[in-house]
Design an enzyme around this catalytic site. Structure first.
Site, PDB file in Angstrom:
ATOM      1  N   CYS A 173     -59.253 -10.811   2.850  1.00 19.49           N
ATOM      2  CA  CYS A 173     -57.882 -11.313   2.759  1.00 19.49           C
ATOM      3  C   CYS A 173     -57.898 -12.614   3.534  1.00 19.49           C
ATOM      4  CB  CYS A 173     -56.861 -10.344   3.353  1.00 19.49           C
ATOM      5  SG  CYS A 173     -55.205 -11.057   3.396  1.00 19.49           S
ATOM      6  N   CYS A 229     -54.176 -13.251   5.781  1.00 19.32           N
ATOM      7  CA  CYS A 229     -53.858 -12.394   6.939  1.00 19.32           C
ATOM      8  C   CYS A 229     -54.872 -11.271   6.980  1.00 19.32           C
ATOM      9  CB  CYS A 229     -52.422 -11.916   6.918  1.00 19.32           C
ATOM     10  SG  CYS A 229     -51.812 -11.315   5.349  1.00 19.32           S
ATOM     11  N   SER A 230     -54.472 -10.068   6.650  1.00 25.08           N
ATOM     12  CA  SER A 230     -55.419  -8.964   6.659  1.00 25.08           C
ATOM     13  C   SER A 230     -54.963  -7.868   5.727  1.00 25.08           C
ATOM     14  CB  SER A 230     -55.578  -8.385   8.056  1.00 25.08           C
ATOM     15  OG  SER A 230     -55.991  -9.372   8.940  1.00 25.08           O
ATOM     16  N   CYS A 231     -54.507  -8.228   4.544  1.00 23.21           N
ATOM     17  CA  CYS A 231     -54.123  -7.202   3.584  1.00 23.21           C
ATOM     18  C   CYS A 231     -55.335  -6.308   3.351  1.00 23.21           C
ATOM     19  CB  CYS A 231     -53.669  -7.838   2.275  1.00 23.21           C
ATOM     20  SG  CYS A 231     -52.181  -8.831   2.478  1.00 23.21           S
TER      21      CYS A 231
END
Lengths: 217, 113
Positions: free
Chosen positions: A113, A116-118
């Protein structure tokens, strides 16, 4: 300045709790939101308990093991991953759609991702620190083979690497290649070969020989 | 960028939260989303913006500051939604600090009205 006393002008008596700045900010936000009845303390505790102790990569490993042992399930998983994963009761709270990417001798999939950090929480739990770090987010796209090599994955030159950027609406799960010699293993045993990294694409499924090393009776 | 800085995991999965406040901040976002205060896309956008801002301000962004960005995004989003004001947040933060300082160790810190 005198060095005779060691209290540095600050009195550390037992009645002095020092909370970190971040703790103070979270407490402030939480207490205001509870007062305004926007969140319930019991619900917050339940979220934490669920994600800390109940959801983890084992969920995803069960999905992969089922796909390896049941061709009909695998077909459903590749056609409509959200529905096939929901058969296990694993569903997202964020309304995201799941897509499963199948690795083969010719194609290796890698998930990132970049913004962000999906991450597919319902099947993998919460992301590891490196997944959230800028170097991985940037380099996975720019030089995936170098990143894979650092994770210990070396691919032949004829293997195509596909990098998939997750979003808030779309999360990916990699279906690793089934290890050689695993034909006689049960679904439970197969699940033990599936690591978190294999389902992100930064690893491969473990070899069958790793099962005996676990010392299981 | 060398391997060590990538902070590769050596084995299993480790604790998902380093400190209790991280878990609390995480749960607050889930709770507010479930309550319908924002969509998950709005949340992801706010978080991505906060991470970009922190990087711009010099954060090496190694993943260890992730929940700091998470908290900052949450604070900004609740203010943008008009749910909580900056003044409220500041005053409440100071009140918790006073309460923590005046509470003996081992006893729960309680905010007095």
């Amino acid at each position: 300045m005198s060095h005779d006393n060691d209290d540095h002008g600050h009195d550390h008596r037992s009645s002095d709790n020092h909370w970190s700045e971040l703790t103070l900010r979270v407490k402030a936000l939480e207490s205001l939101l509870v007062e305004k009845k926007l969140v319930e303390p019991a619900a917050l505790d339940a979220f934490i308990d669920t994600y800390e102790t109940k959801i983890g990569p084992r969920n995803g490993a069960r999905v992969i093991a089922r796909a390896w042992s049941d061709p009909a399930y695998k077909a459903r998983l590749l056609t409509d991953a959200s529905a096939a994963i929901a058969e296990f009761g694993y569903t997202g709270r964020q309304g995201e759609d799941m897509v499963v990417l199948e690795n083969s001798a010719k194609v290796h999939n890698l998930v990132v991702c970049t913004l962000c950090s999906c991450y597919p929480w319902p099947v993998l739990g919460l992301p590891p620190v490196w997944y959230k770090a800028a170097p991985y987010r940037a380099r996975a796209v720019r030089e995936p083979r170098a990143v894979l090599a650092e994770f210990g994955v070396t691919l032949g030159g004829d293997v195509e690497v596909r990098v998939w950027d997750s979003t808030a609406e779309l999360r990916y799960l990699v279906l690793p290649e089934r290890p050689a010699g695993s034909e006689d293993l049960s679904e439970t045993e197969l699940g033990l070969l599936v690591t978190r990294d294999a389902m992100i694409g930064t690893g491969l499924a473990l070899p069958v020989a790793s099962l005996s090393k676990r010392g299981c009776p | 960028m060398d391997v060590d800085r990538l902070n590769l995991p050596s084995d299993g999965d480790g604790p998902v939260f380093k400190e209790p406040w991280e878990a609390e901040a995480f749960a607050l976002a889930l709770g507010l989303h479930e309550r319908g205060l924002f969509t998950w896309t709005e949340w992801a956008d706010a978080l991505a913006e906060e991470i970009a801002r922190a990087q711009g301000a010099g954060d090496p962004d190694q993943g260890d500051t992730y929940y700091q960005h998470w908290l900052a995004a949450l604070e900004r989003l609740v203010q943008a939604k008009g749910v909580v004001s900056e003044t409220e947040l500041t005053e409440r933060r100071d009140a918790w600090e006073r309460a923590a300082h005046s509470t003996p160790h081992g006893q729960p810190v309680i905010l007095k009205p």
